[in-house]
Motif scaffolding. Sequence first.
Motif, PDB file in Angstrom:
ATOM      1  N   PHE A 123      36.129  34.710  30.656  1.00 28.24           N
ATOM      2  CA  PHE A 123      36.325  35.880  29.795  1.00 28.24           C
ATOM      3  C   PHE A 123      37.643  35.742  29.035  1.00 28.24           C
ATOM      4  N   LYS A 124      38.675  35.327  29.753  1.00 23.82           N
ATOM      5  CA  LYS A 124      39.984  35.113  29.133  1.00 23.82           C
ATOM      6  C   LYS A 124      39.883  34.025  28.055  1.00 23.82           C
ATOM      7  N   LYS A 125      39.172  32.953  28.350  1.00 24.38           N
ATOM      8  CA  LYS A 125      39.012  31.850  27.399  1.00 24.38           C
ATOM      9  C   LYS A 125      38.322  32.320  26.117  1.00 24.38           C
ATOM     10  N   GLU A 126      37.293  33.156  26.259  1.00 26.39           N
ATOM     11  CA  GLU A 126      36.575  33.657  25.093  1.00 26.39           C
ATOM     12  C   GLU A 126      37.431  34.625  24.282  1.00 26.39           C
ATOM     13  N   LEU A 127      38.229  35.421  24.954  1.00 24.12           N
ATOM     14  CA  LEU A 127      39.120  36.344  24.243  1.00 24.12           C
ATOM     15  C   LEU A 127      40.141  35.575  23.409  1.00 24.12           C
ATOM     16  N   LEU A 128      40.666  34.507  23.965  1.00 26.20           N
ATOM     17  CA  LEU A 128      41.620  33.680  23.225  1.00 26.20           C
ATOM     18  C   LEU A 128      40.948  33.011  22.039  1.00 26.20           C
ATOM     19  N   ARG A 129      39.701  32.619  22.216  1.00 29.26           N
ATOM     20  CA  ARG A 129      38.963  31.986  21.115  1.00 29.26           C
ATOM     21  C   ARG A 129      38.765  32.974  19.967  1.00 29.26           C
ATOM     22  N   LEU A 130      38.493  34.221  20.304  1.00 32.41           N
ATOM     23  CA  LEU A 130      38.312  35.247  19.281  1.00 32.41           C
ATOM     24  C   LEU A 130      39.630  35.556  18.564  1.00 32.41           C
ATOM     25  N   GLY A 131      40.734  35.334  19.247  1.00 34.93           N
ATOM     26  CA  GLY A 131      42.040  35.541  18.622  1.00 34.93           C
ATOM     27  C   GLY A 131      42.539  36.963  18.665  1.00 34.93           C
ATOM     28  N   GLY A 132      41.924  37.805  19.476  1.00 37.98           N
ATOM     29  CA  GLY A 132      42.299  39.214  19.458  1.00 37.98           C
ATOM     30  C   GLY A 132      43.236  39.645  20.559  1.00 37.98           C
ATOM     31  N   ILE A 133      43.718  38.676  21.335  1.00 39.07           N
ATOM     32  CA  ILE A 133      44.612  39.045  22.425  1.00 39.07           C
ATOM     33  C   ILE A 133      45.757  38.041  22.492  1.00 39.07           C
ATOM     34  N   SER A 134      46.943  38.525  22.692  1.00 37.81           N
ATOM     35  CA  SER A 134      48.117  37.677  22.711  1.00 37.81           C
ATOM     36  C   SER A 134      48.194  36.862  23.996  1.00 37.81           C
ATOM     37  N   THR A 135      48.717  35.642  23.887  1.00 43.13           N
ATOM     38  CA  THR A 135      48.929  34.831  25.083  1.00 43.13           C
ATOM     39  C   THR A 135      49.975  35.474  25.990  1.00 43.13           C
ATOM     40  N   ALA A 136      50.811  36.330  25.411  1.00 37.81           N
ATOM     41  CA  ALA A 136      51.785  37.061  26.222  1.00 37.81           C
ATOM     42  C   ALA A 136      51.081  37.960  27.231  1.00 37.81           C
ATOM     43  N   ILE A 137      49.864  38.378  26.895  1.00 36.97           N
ATOM     44  CA  ILE A 137      49.064  39.197  27.808  1.00 36.97           C
ATOM     45  C   ILE A 137      48.265  38.317  28.757  1.00 36.97           C
ATOM     46  N   THR A 138      47.576  37.310  28.216  1.00 38.67           N
ATOM     47  CA  THR A 138      46.719  36.479  29.067  1.00 38.67           C
ATOM     48  C   THR A 138      47.524  35.652  30.062  1.00 38.67           C
ATOM     49  N   GLU A 139      48.788  35.364  29.752  1.00 40.03           N
ATOM     50  CA  GLU A 139      49.611  34.556  30.647  1.00 40.03           C
ATOM     51  C   GLU A 139      50.454  35.400  31.601  1.00 40.03           C
ATOM     52  N   ASN A 140      50.346  36.707  31.470  1.00 39.95           N
ATOM     53  CA  ASN A 140      51.034  37.623  32.379  1.00 39.95           C
ATOM     54  C   ASN A 140      49.975  38.307  33.237  1.00 39.95           C
ATOM     55  N   LYS A 141      49.922  37.933  34.498  1.00 37.01           N
ATOM     56  CA  LYS A 141      48.850  38.417  35.367  1.00 37.01           C
ATOM     57  C   LYS A 141      48.769  39.934  35.420  1.00 37.01           C
ATOM     58  N   ASP A 142      49.914  40.604  35.549  1.00 38.75           N
ATOM     59  CA  ASP A 142      49.893  42.070  35.646  1.00 38.75           C
ATOM     60  C   ASP A 142      49.352  42.709  34.369  1.00 38.75           C
ATOM     61  N   LEU A 143      49.798  42.202  33.226  1.00 38.82           N
ATOM     62  CA  LEU A 143      49.314  42.740  31.956  1.00 38.82           C
ATOM     63  C   LEU A 143      47.829  42.471  31.777  1.00 38.82           C
ATOM     64  N   PHE A 144      47.419  41.243  32.071  1.00 36.59           N
ATOM     65  CA  PHE A 144      46.011  40.900  31.893  1.00 36.59           C
ATOM     66  C   PHE A 144      45.127  41.705  32.847  1.00 36.59           C
ATOM     67  N   ASP A 145      45.585  41.898  34.075  1.00 33.35           N
ATOM     68  CA  ASP A 145      44.813  42.692  35.039  1.00 33.35           C
ATOM     69  C   ASP A 145      44.665  44.135  34.572  1.00 33.35           C
ATOM     70  N   TYR A 146      45.658  44.621  33.792  1.00 32.79           N
ATOM     71  CA  TYR A 146      45.567  45.981  33.259  1.00 32.79           C
ATOM     72  C   TYR A 146      44.546  46.060  32.132  1.00 32.79           C
ATOM     73  N   PHE A 147      44.593  45.083  31.210  1.00 28.43           N
ATOM     74  CA  PHE A 147      43.717  45.124  30.042  1.00 28.43           C
ATOM     75  C   PHE A 147      42.291  44.654  30.328  1.00 28.43           C
ATOM     76  N   LEU A 148      42.119  43.818  31.336  1.00 32.55           N
ATOM     77  CA  LEU A 148      40.804  43.233  31.600  1.00 32.55           C
ATOM     78  C   LEU A 148      39.683  44.266  31.752  1.00 32.55           C
ATOM     79  N   PRO A 149      39.818  45.278  32.618  1.00 31.00           N
ATOM     80  CA  PRO A 149      38.721  46.240  32.754  1.00 31.00           C
ATOM     81  C   PRO A 149      38.456  47.043  31.480  1.00 31.00           C
ATOM     82  N   ILE A 150      39.487  47.259  30.675  1.00 33.75           N
ATOM     83  CA  ILE A 150      39.316  47.994  29.416  1.00 33.75           C
ATOM     84  C   ILE A 150      38.457  47.179  28.452  1.00 33.75           C
TER      85      ILE A 150
END
Length: 229
Positions: A123-150
């Motif tokens: 899911f993270k890989k596809e989001l990065l491919r789409l370009g709609g999420i910053s690597t600052a979020i995907t590379e920060n576990k706490d931030l990504f865990d917050y945004f993932l369910p949304i």
Amino acid sequence: MQLFLLHFAGGNVYSFEFLRKEIKNSDFIPLELPGRGKRHRENLVTNKDQAIEDYCRQIQSLRNGEPYMIYGHSMGATLGLSVAAKMERSGDRPKALIVSGNPGPGIKNSKDFLYHELDDFNFKKELLRLGGISTAITENKDLFDYFLPIIRADFECLEKDFFSEKGLKVNIPIYAVMGAGEETCDRIENWKNFTSHTFTSEIWNGNHFFIHNNAAALAHLLQLSCKNK
């Protein structure tokens, strides 16, 4: 003129801040679904009908009697069509619907999976491919865990009842724009099937989130739309 803005999957009321300073002579009103932003304490919505009803309630509560338009990007474009149709049926139709990053309902990409069913890694890989999420979020576990369910809930909202808009038509102009790097940009004319009024489309440079590099041009399109009948 009131301008109601509907966010993309994973977005919130702040998603269009890059555009705010470019908009002149319009009441800039970004909306958001439950479970994020200013509504983070509310339960997420995974049902398209509930999302549409929620947006309509927001618009109805904010209407001031002036003409208005609806603009949506990606997920916001899909939901925007049904929101516009519901508002039209209520006797308060928007002056125009402007959509971006979306070829319209019924068009699938080449992927043979549902985004919301992917494991976290893919899911993270596809989001990065789409370009709609910053690597600052995907590379920060706490931030990504917050945004993932949304983000996952938003994709589920769209994917569970994929083409519920079949046969739907509004009697207002539709303006559609997509990025040249988007996989389905060659299907943008599909949007004309959903209006009995005028239809205009353009392809701009960029990927799925081309809007961030085209704020002035997007603002110009929105302002042009409000002048046309």
